[in-house]
Motif scaffolding. Structure first.
Motif, PDB file in Angstrom:
ATOM      1  N   GLY A 254      -0.038   2.427  -7.824  1.00  0.00           N
ATOM      2  CA  GLY A 254      -1.290   1.051  -6.661  1.00  0.00           C
ATOM      3  C   GLY A 254      -0.204   0.230  -6.727  1.00  0.00           C
ATOM      4  N   VAL A 255       1.035   0.197  -7.557  1.00  0.00           N
ATOM      5  CA  VAL A 255       1.518  -0.776  -7.804  1.00  0.00           C
ATOM      6  C   VAL A 255       2.670  -1.221  -6.628  1.00  0.00           C
ATOM      7  CG1 VAL A 255       0.570  -1.901  -9.531  1.00  0.00           C
ATOM      8  CG2 VAL A 255       2.677  -0.692  -9.673  1.00  0.00           C
ATOM      9  N   THR A 256       3.326  -0.047  -6.206  1.00  0.00           N
ATOM     10  CA  THR A 256       4.160   0.438  -5.213  1.00  0.00           C
ATOM     11  C   THR A 256       4.602   0.107  -3.780  1.00  0.00           C
ATOM     12  OG1 THR A 256       3.214   2.934  -4.979  1.00  0.00           O
ATOM     13  CG2 THR A 256       4.733   2.250  -7.121  1.00  0.00           C
ATOM     14  N   PRO A 257       6.151  -0.595  -3.593  1.00  0.00           N
ATOM     15  CA  PRO A 257       5.782  -0.730  -2.151  1.00  0.00           C
ATOM     16  C   PRO A 257       4.598  -0.323  -0.609  1.00  0.00           C
ATOM     17  CG  PRO A 257       7.811  -0.920  -3.327  1.00  0.00           C
ATOM     18  CD  PRO A 257       7.103  -0.310  -4.000  1.00  0.00           C
TER      19      PRO A 257
ATOM     20  N   ALA B 118       2.365   2.300  -1.550  1.00  0.00           N
ATOM     21  CA  ALA B 118       0.708   1.988  -1.572  1.00  0.00           C
ATOM     22  C   ALA B 118       0.256   0.672  -0.263  1.00  0.00           C
ATOM     23  CB  ALA B 118       0.327   1.853  -3.262  1.00  0.00           C
ATOM     24  N   LYS B 119       1.779  -0.196  -0.630  1.00  0.00           N
ATOM     25  CA  LYS B 119       0.810  -1.434  -0.369  1.00  0.00           C
ATOM     26  C   LYS B 119       0.768  -0.491   1.237  1.00  0.00           C
ATOM     27  CE  LYS B 119       3.044  -6.307  -0.161  1.00  0.00           C
ATOM     28  NZ  LYS B 119       2.881  -7.389  -0.453  1.00  0.00           N
ATOM     29  N   LYS B 120       2.480  -0.405   1.496  1.00  0.00           N
ATOM     30  CA  LYS B 120       2.463  -0.666   2.847  1.00  0.00           C
ATOM     31  C   LYS B 120       1.571   0.420   3.665  1.00  0.00           C
ATOM     32  CE  LYS B 120       6.257   1.890   5.866  1.00  0.00           C
ATOM     33  NZ  LYS B 120       7.091   2.461   5.940  1.00  0.00           N
ATOM     34  N   LYS B 121       1.314   2.329   2.494  1.00  0.00           N
ATOM     35  CA  LYS B 121      -0.506   2.929   3.092  1.00  0.00           C
ATOM     36  C   LYS B 121      -1.720   2.093   3.205  1.00  0.00           C
ATOM     37  CE  LYS B 121       2.115   6.661   4.121  1.00  0.00           C
ATOM     38  NZ  LYS B 121       1.842   7.341   5.067  1.00  0.00           N
ATOM     39  N   LEU B 122      -1.315   0.261   2.696  1.00  0.00           N
ATOM     40  CA  LEU B 122      -2.379  -0.100   2.312  1.00  0.00           C
ATOM     41  C   LEU B 122      -3.452   0.562   1.792  1.00  0.00           C
ATOM     42  CD1 LEU B 122      -3.437  -1.344   6.684  1.00  0.00           C
ATOM     43  CD2 LEU B 122      -2.116  -3.105   4.805  1.00  0.00           C
TER      44      LEU B 122
ATOM     45  N   ASP C 150      -5.718   0.458  -1.910  1.00  0.00           N
ATOM     46  CA  ASP C 150      -6.570   0.179  -2.970  1.00  0.00           C
ATOM     47  C   ASP C 150      -6.087   0.054  -4.547  1.00  0.00           C
ATOM     48  OD1 ASP C 150      -8.478  -1.202  -4.001  1.00  0.00           O
ATOM     49  OD2 ASP C 150     -10.404  -0.485  -2.766  1.00  0.00           O
ATOM     50  N   GLU C 151      -5.709  -0.722  -4.963  1.00  0.00           N
ATOM     51  CA  GLU C 151      -5.002  -0.669  -6.134  1.00  0.00           C
ATOM     52  C   GLU C 151      -5.695  -1.287  -6.907  1.00  0.00           C
ATOM     53  OE1 GLU C 151      -2.506  -4.521  -8.874  1.00  0.00           O
ATOM     54  OE2 GLU C 151      -2.562  -3.985  -6.092  1.00  0.00           O
TER      55      GLU C 151
ATOM     56  N   LYS D 193       5.116  -4.148 -10.151  1.00  0.00           N
ATOM     57  CA  LYS D 193       4.257  -5.153  -9.112  1.00  0.00           C
ATOM     58  C   LYS D 193       5.697  -6.352  -8.746  1.00  0.00           C
ATOM     59  CE  LYS D 193       0.549  -6.791  -8.385  1.00  0.00           C
ATOM     60  NZ  LYS D 193      -1.220  -7.447  -8.140  1.00  0.00           N
TER      61      LYS D 193
END
Length: 206
Positions: free
Chosen positions: A122-125, A127-131, A133-134, A170
């Motif tokens: 959840g802390v990876t790029p 996960a961030k790109k896919k929006l 929920d961390e 992260k």
């Protein structure tokens, strides 16, 4: 130590096969290299494929014709169950079977088996790109890992918790592979650091 050395059976998914890193950077391979430097010869046999869930690992073991016994058996599985939204009781049920099977592969000796916790993607790029929920991912993976740890302890199996360290990704991009999702060789080295003393003491005392 056996004259021809030890054999490590590593059961898992992308985190064990080392998706997006070179073969030498996979953690079972790094572990073997480090042990050899300390005069403990061991060869890894990896039964793992990117994307495998607990039930797919069970099928994979059958299809791989894994048989006989091994000196060290490790199990790291479950992230794809969580990612696909499978019921957590399915994970618990199938993880029990997989761990019991791992103990059988270790000639019935739970002290020669290790469970490794699921890292937090959840802390990876990715996960961030896919929006994604961390916090939700972290909470659900904590639940998965709590189940794995409970089952491991009930069977006298060593549990190695690499999850807190995985969350360092992260703030440290060097801990993530080029695909933005999987661990880098540097992070896998951190995992080896976590388990090394236990593995070395276990093998060198035989």
């Amino acid at each position: 130590m056996p004259q021809d050395g030890f054999v490590h059976l590593a059961l898992g998914d992308s985190y064990t096969i080392g998706e997006a890193v070179n073969v030498d950077e996979r953690w079972p391979v790094q572990l073997a290299h480090r042990l050899r430097k300390d005069s403990v010869k061991i060869d890894p046999v990896i039964v793992a494929t990117t994307g495998w869930t607990t039930d797919e690992l069970q099928t994979g073991i059958i299809k791989s014709d894994v048989e006989g016994t091994y000196d060290l058996v490790t199990l790291l599985i479950g992230v794809n169950n969580q990612y696909r939204g499978y019921p957590i009781d399915q994970y618990e049920r199938e993880f029990k079977k997989l761990l019991d099977q791992a103990i059988q592969f270790a000639d019935g000796n739970p002290y020669h088996v290790m469970v490794i916790s699921i890292p937090d993607y959840g802390v990876t790029p990715f996960a961030k790109k896919k929006l994604l929920d961390e916090e939700k991912i972290a909470s659900e993976l904590d639940n998965y890992n709590a189940i794995a740890e409970k089952i491991a302890k009930l069977r006298d199996v060593k549990f190695i918790d690499i999850t807190p360290g995985s969350r360092q990704a992260k703030d440290d991009p060097s801990l993530v592979a080029s695909d933005g999702l999987h661990p880098s060789g540097k992070m896998y080295k951190m995992w080896v650091d976590e388990m090394y003393e236990h593995v070395f003491n276990n093998l060198s005392s035989r």
